[in-house]
Design a protein around this motif. Structure first.
Motif, PDB file in Angstrom:
ATOM      1  N   ALA A 142      32.024  33.277  47.399  1.00  0.00           N
ATOM      2  CA  ALA A 142      30.833  32.771  46.699  1.00  0.00           C
ATOM      3  C   ALA A 142      31.035  31.311  46.283  1.00  0.00           C
ATOM      4  O   ALA A 142      30.115  30.489  46.383  1.00  0.00           O
ATOM      5  CB  ALA A 142      30.541  33.638  45.475  1.00  0.00           C
ATOM      6  N   ARG A 184      24.708  37.493  48.982  1.00  0.00           N
ATOM      7  CA  ARG A 184      24.388  38.828  48.489  1.00  0.00           C
ATOM      8  C   ARG A 184      23.034  38.825  47.764  1.00  0.00           C
ATOM      9  O   ARG A 184      22.734  37.905  47.011  1.00  0.00           O
ATOM     10  CB  ARG A 184      25.478  39.313  47.526  1.00  0.00           C
ATOM     11  CG  ARG A 184      25.216  40.673  46.962  1.00  0.00           C
ATOM     12  CD  ARG A 184      26.420  41.262  46.269  1.00  0.00           C
ATOM     13  NE  ARG A 184      26.137  42.597  45.802  1.00  0.00           N
ATOM     14  CZ  ARG A 184      25.709  42.895  44.570  1.00  0.00           C
ATOM     15  NH1 ARG A 184      25.585  41.945  43.670  1.00  0.00           N
ATOM     16  NH2 ARG A 184      25.440  44.138  44.230  1.00  0.00           N
ATOM     17  N   ARG A 240      35.577  38.184  47.121  1.00  0.00           N
ATOM     18  CA  ARG A 240      34.130  37.955  47.049  1.00  0.00           C
ATOM     19  C   ARG A 240      33.811  36.717  46.217  1.00  0.00           C
ATOM     20  O   ARG A 240      32.930  35.926  46.562  1.00  0.00           O
ATOM     21  CB  ARG A 240      33.434  39.181  46.449  1.00  0.00           C
ATOM     22  CG  ARG A 240      33.380  40.370  47.389  1.00  0.00           C
ATOM     23  CD  ARG A 240      32.834  41.607  46.693  1.00  0.00           C
ATOM     24  NE  ARG A 240      32.628  42.703  47.645  1.00  0.00           N
ATOM     25  CZ  ARG A 240      32.307  43.950  47.309  1.00  0.00           C
ATOM     26  NH1 ARG A 240      32.172  44.270  46.032  1.00  0.00           N
ATOM     27  NH2 ARG A 240      32.138  44.867  48.235  1.00  0.00           N
ATOM     28  N   ALA A 241      34.529  36.569  45.112  1.00  0.00           N
ATOM     29  CA  ALA A 241      34.290  35.410  44.242  1.00  0.00           C
ATOM     30  C   ALA A 241      34.697  34.122  44.955  1.00  0.00           C
ATOM     31  O   ALA A 241      34.017  33.094  44.852  1.00  0.00           O
ATOM     32  CB  ALA A 241      35.046  35.577  42.931  1.00  0.00           C
ATOM     33  N   ARG A 243      40.321  45.149  43.105  1.00  0.00           N
ATOM     34  CA  ARG A 243      40.471  43.880  42.376  1.00  0.00           C
ATOM     35  C   ARG A 243      40.580  42.717  43.370  1.00  0.00           C
ATOM     36  O   ARG A 243      39.935  41.678  43.211  1.00  0.00           O
ATOM     37  CB  ARG A 243      41.722  43.935  41.497  1.00  0.00           C
ATOM     38  CG  ARG A 243      41.857  42.763  40.523  1.00  0.00           C
ATOM     39  CD  ARG A 243      43.257  42.645  39.948  1.00  0.00           C
ATOM     40  NE  ARG A 243      44.269  42.368  40.959  1.00  0.00           N
ATOM     41  CZ  ARG A 243      44.442  41.207  41.585  1.00  0.00           C
ATOM     42  NH1 ARG A 243      43.651  40.186  41.311  1.00  0.00           N
ATOM     43  NH2 ARG A 243      45.378  41.055  42.501  1.00  0.00           N
ATOM     44  N   ARG A 291      39.496  42.703  46.431  1.00  0.00           N
ATOM     45  CA  ARG A 291      38.174  42.584  47.059  1.00  0.00           C
ATOM     46  C   ARG A 291      37.257  41.712  46.197  1.00  0.00           C
ATOM     47  O   ARG A 291      36.598  40.790  46.692  1.00  0.00           O
ATOM     48  CB  ARG A 291      37.569  43.991  47.213  1.00  0.00           C
ATOM     49  CG  ARG A 291      36.148  44.036  47.733  1.00  0.00           C
ATOM     50  CD  ARG A 291      35.470  45.353  47.368  1.00  0.00           C
ATOM     51  NE  ARG A 291      35.317  45.446  45.918  1.00  0.00           N
ATOM     52  CZ  ARG A 291      35.021  46.527  45.240  1.00  0.00           C
ATOM     53  NH1 ARG A 291      34.849  47.665  45.869  1.00  0.00           N
ATOM     54  NH2 ARG A 291      34.919  46.505  43.926  1.00  0.00           N
TER      55      ARG A 291
END
Lengths: 582, 582
Positions: free
Chosen positions: A448, A547, A444-445, A438, A440
């Motif tokens: 981004a 990504r 990542r968000a 979670r 991670r």
């Protein structure tokens, strides 16, 4: 079948017996080399770069040095040189990368590594490769986009053939039968020749290449330095031009770090573009963080060629976990917007790395690109390492340590480092792992969002980030303890390409005196630098995209190299030292 | 913020008090309905299909029944009807789906479910929806591809707004604050109106919809039968045309099963096309098997519209786990090759389902398609269920059971079934889970090979499989214990679309006497059938494509419906009974 051992190994009891068997198997291939290698000096030089010219024939030098990958494919397709002649030349050059000093011992390949040229070979597929070459030569028409190209491969991936064993550099798996994998079948279908398999470290989780099974692999530019890892057998081999194109695998930098340390090109695609189906590894079934194969090569253009060849057979129809997407070349329709990440906010890169960034940034600006800074400090890169250590070993290393115990082998220093020296590594419950996953996903968000927020007034966000692939040039052995410059992009699953930029110069790259390290890791890395130690070593940089923007990363690599004055992806101006002189 | 409760709930101690609060919150919205609903009969009929005409105004009937989704969007865009008028009509119709028999009690919405029309509503967003509608009406130009369209949503996904709570039908989470999610933000940006949130079962893991929080949701065609689940609030609502387009979620059939049981359209895309970011659920961070949102709707064309709208904002830039792919409509350039899966080799479908397959296969053949059989028996579908139960609950249900205990609520029969009645469900170690994942991947590869092997001499493989979405029409309550016809495709991550075909006819669909069940599950299902029990209930079928072939599945759906004589995806010939009469 896959879980069985060849009968002769099933009889063996001790670690030493098994290791001897693995090395004998390797040497059996090397001993087939014909004609035998002649002219190896009594004592091996620090750099292996001069050896080919003293050992190989002029014709072999021509074949292995005068062509880029695409140029070699052209002459093979035109049948100006036979596949067999090309294959024999690369077999001999690969054997040279494994040759012992003539003073070493009567058994020339039994050394512990340091007495060998680079000690990068686990299997030389002499008979198999020549048979394959003869078959390809016998075809009425050349077939496949890799027709006749010798390709080197990382040992743990497996190999086509009936009597193949794969040990992944674990004593417990020595003599374990293991067949091909989907990727290699795809490359095979495109007409390549497999001729040599290469080393990886114990656990396949060092940015270094040393194992009980094969000993230590050394850098072909300087045997006191590391070839990187975990695909360090590939980098050592390709760094000696014993291969023009090889296959590594990357879960924390294992394709990019070794490529960086020998100054070649490499590409880590987004996960699930290239299949790992059929490869041997630890913790099969684990999903929290996974590895991807990727190409390592002497030429820029070969990166895209590899991706095309790997995806040509629609592997997603066989490995349904893959992304359903052919290789779809990207073309920029306006000048790039690049961000330079001068450091990651945790560990300051060594001076040659910073100089390389400056040189490339300057070239990009001169070419008209928009160049901005990437503020990694505000993005807490240290978080990714804390998460990664748990994602790498959610069983607390139980399987890896158990296998080492089963094999009776000692746990090497860098295995201890990655497996046992991080307090957060433990056998996690499902819920504990989900919490790490979670976090991670949250991270990542966050990353981004930061990327999206680079949009300027014209609405253009950053196309790619240019950053170091490591804190510096190839470090001395057993010192690769900071993974952040590569592993960060594994956590994010961002594609990354490595390209050569310069070499270490004591004149241009003095120690930054007076620098006050920010933390213990920073201090460790800072104190590691001394320009004389790294003199003339290759320095590379890394290009990172969002990504799934794989095609864009390779397109950006081309644009950036054009900005650097490299007009061709198939340069052979200086075949051994492909490092740009700018 | 997300982990806090609204202060008034934080004071509550017992399960009963919390449930009363949740229902009071629901009823507060329903009590705002203006004008009040008039004409509800003393006793609710078995089917709720006739109620709208006796309760709603002619204008409301016109608005809610005379338009397909795309037709309604057209008149909204042309501003022939105001968004507010449309919104009010659907608010009233949704309230009717929740209305109590006038004999029920003085508190019209406090019933346990069975005394309510369908009991599908958790929140009627009266004020919010009308405010949104007024805003949209105030815009100088209509904006967005969903401009003015009322969209219903599954409660646990969350909702935009400042004072939103989301309980996911768990007592422990009643009053827990929870905001919007990425998907709903995307739909919002396309101009939709959110006006009602709908029920899901305890654990969100029944193919049925019953919870301690809201009681039981019933089928709008027959209150003795299930609306399916877990998105059964949506199916009950849309099955009454209280919504034309709603959002469910699917991890084992939760979008497809409920749609099937009320004869509407639905689509479960491949994972990672549509984001779940921001939704509330159990086991956040678990990756072994995950859910995807999907549309449920009265019209075929609305499925593709939903996908386009959801992907228009490039959600992969915000949720980087998503597939980087815009919606890319697929067009067949030759006649389809379809496979009919008559049964899954485990449980024989009820006679109306088999008849539906025959009718559709016949129509496809007549249209010139190549129609072959899908041999599920040789593919061991029972394996997928064994794997799924472990992938669903790798913690042995610890979190779900813990939350139920924390809330003081009883474990309902279907929660017991899915959580506790499978011997393989236990708290797995990491290694045990990896082994299940490894077997899952192996099974996926095996299935992919089987699909590839459908290639005939012309090299054409099957485009899609047509199969039942369930063993039969909507079953009686608490009998949904066989998930295989939907969950199998979750294990494989294959996209699936549901479309209405026929209705159960005691004349056409007699019991298959003399059938000898193959196993216990088959017997349970066989003995459940009696045509009178299901008389006139909708029967739907499912179209399945290979993983990631989402666009192809929807293109195939259109071709197959054209073959069935349906020339428009926006039919309103018989708005309540959208079932084809062929």
């Amino acid at each position: 079948m896959q879980d069985q051992y060849v009968p002769e190994v099933a009889q063996l009891k001790t670690c030493e017996e098994k290791v001897a068997w693995a090395r004998a198997q390797r040497d059996a291939g090397l001993n087939k080399v014909e004609p035998k290698l002649q002219g190896i000096p009594d004592e091996l030089p620090k750099s292996s770069q001069g050896l080919p010219k003293t050992v190989l024939t002029a014709r072999e030098i021509e074949i292995t040095e005068n062509y880029s990958v695409t140029q070699l494919l052209d002459v093979l397709k035109e049948r100006k040189i036979s596949v067999e002649e090309v294959t024999r030349a690369f077999l001999r050059r690969a054997a040279l990368a494994q040759a012992a000093a003539s003073s070493a011992s009567i058994c020339p390949h039994a050394g512990k590594g340091m007495e060998l040229t680079t000690n990068c070979v686990t299997h030389l597929l002499w008979d198999e490769a020549i048979a394959r070459a003869k078959y390809l030569d016998s075809l009425p028409e050349p077939e496949g986009m890799l027709f006749g190209l010798p390709i080197s491969t990382k040992e743990h991936h497996g190999m086509r053939g009936d009597n193949v064993t794969t040990n992944a550099s674990l004593v417990a798996w020595i003599g374990k039968k293991h067949g091909s994998n989907l990727l290699y079948d795809s490359l095979w279908d495109q007409g390549c020749v497999f001729y040599v398999r290469t080393t990886q470290p114990q656990t396949i989780m060092h940015l270094e290449t040393v194992s009980v099974v094969y000993g230590r692999t050394v850098n072909p530019y300087n045997r006191d330095l590391s070839p990187g890892g975990s695909s360090g057998g590939e980098s050592a081999l390709i760094g000696m031009r014993g291969s023009l194109l090889g296959v590594g695998g990357d879960i924390g930098g294992s394709v990019r770090c070794p490529a960086a340390h020998v100054g070649i090109y490499a590409f880590k695609p987004t996960l699930k573009r290239i299949s790992v189906m059929g490869a041997r590894g630890l913790m099969i079934g684990k999903e929290a963080i996974t590895s991807t194969p990727g190409p390592m090569t002497v030429d820029r253009d070969a990166l895209e060629l590899f991706m095309k060849a790997a995806l040509e057979s629609k592997p997603w129809l066989t490995d349904p976990s893959l992304t359903f997407k052919p290789w779809t070349p990207f073309r920029f329709i306006q000048q790039l917007k690049v961000a330079i990440m001068w450091w990651d906010g945790v560990v300051k890169p060594h001076p040659p790395m910073t100089r390389a960034l400056k040189e490339v940034a300057e070239a990009c600006k001169k070419a008209g690109m928009e160049v901005v800074d990437w503020d990694a400090e505000s993005l807490h890169h240290e978080t990714s390492w804390e998460l990664l250590t748990q994602l790498y070993w959610p069983d607390g290393g139980e399987e890896a340590l158990g296998l080492m115990e089963e094999g009776g082998e000692s746990v090497l220093p860098l295995s201890k480092f990655i497996l046992q020296e991080h307090p957060q590594i433990k056998n996690l419950s499902q819920h504990e792992l989900w919490e790490v996953c979670r976090r991670r996903d949250e991270y990542r968000a966050e990353y981004a969002r930061a990327w999206t927020n680079t949009k300027g007034e014209d609405g253009r966000e950053v196309d790619v980030i240019i950053c170091p692939p490591s804190f510096g040039a190839a470090p001395p052995h057993d010192q690769s303890r900071y993974w952040g410059y590569t592993s960060h992009w594994n956590l994010l699953d961002y594609p990354g390409a490595i390209f050569p930029v310069t070499t270490v110069s004591p004149e241009k790259d003095p120690v930054e005196t007076g620098y006050v390290p920010k933390n213990e890791e920073d201090r460790f890395v800072y104190e590691m630098y001394n320009p004389e130690k790294y003199k003339d070593m290759p320095v590379t940089l890394q290009i990172i995209g969002r990504r799934s923007h794989d095609e864009k990363v390779l397109a950006a690599l081309k644009e950036i190299e054009l900005a650097m004055g490299r007009d061709s992806g198939s340069r052979v101006e200086d075949p051994v030292h492909i490092i740009a002189k700018n």
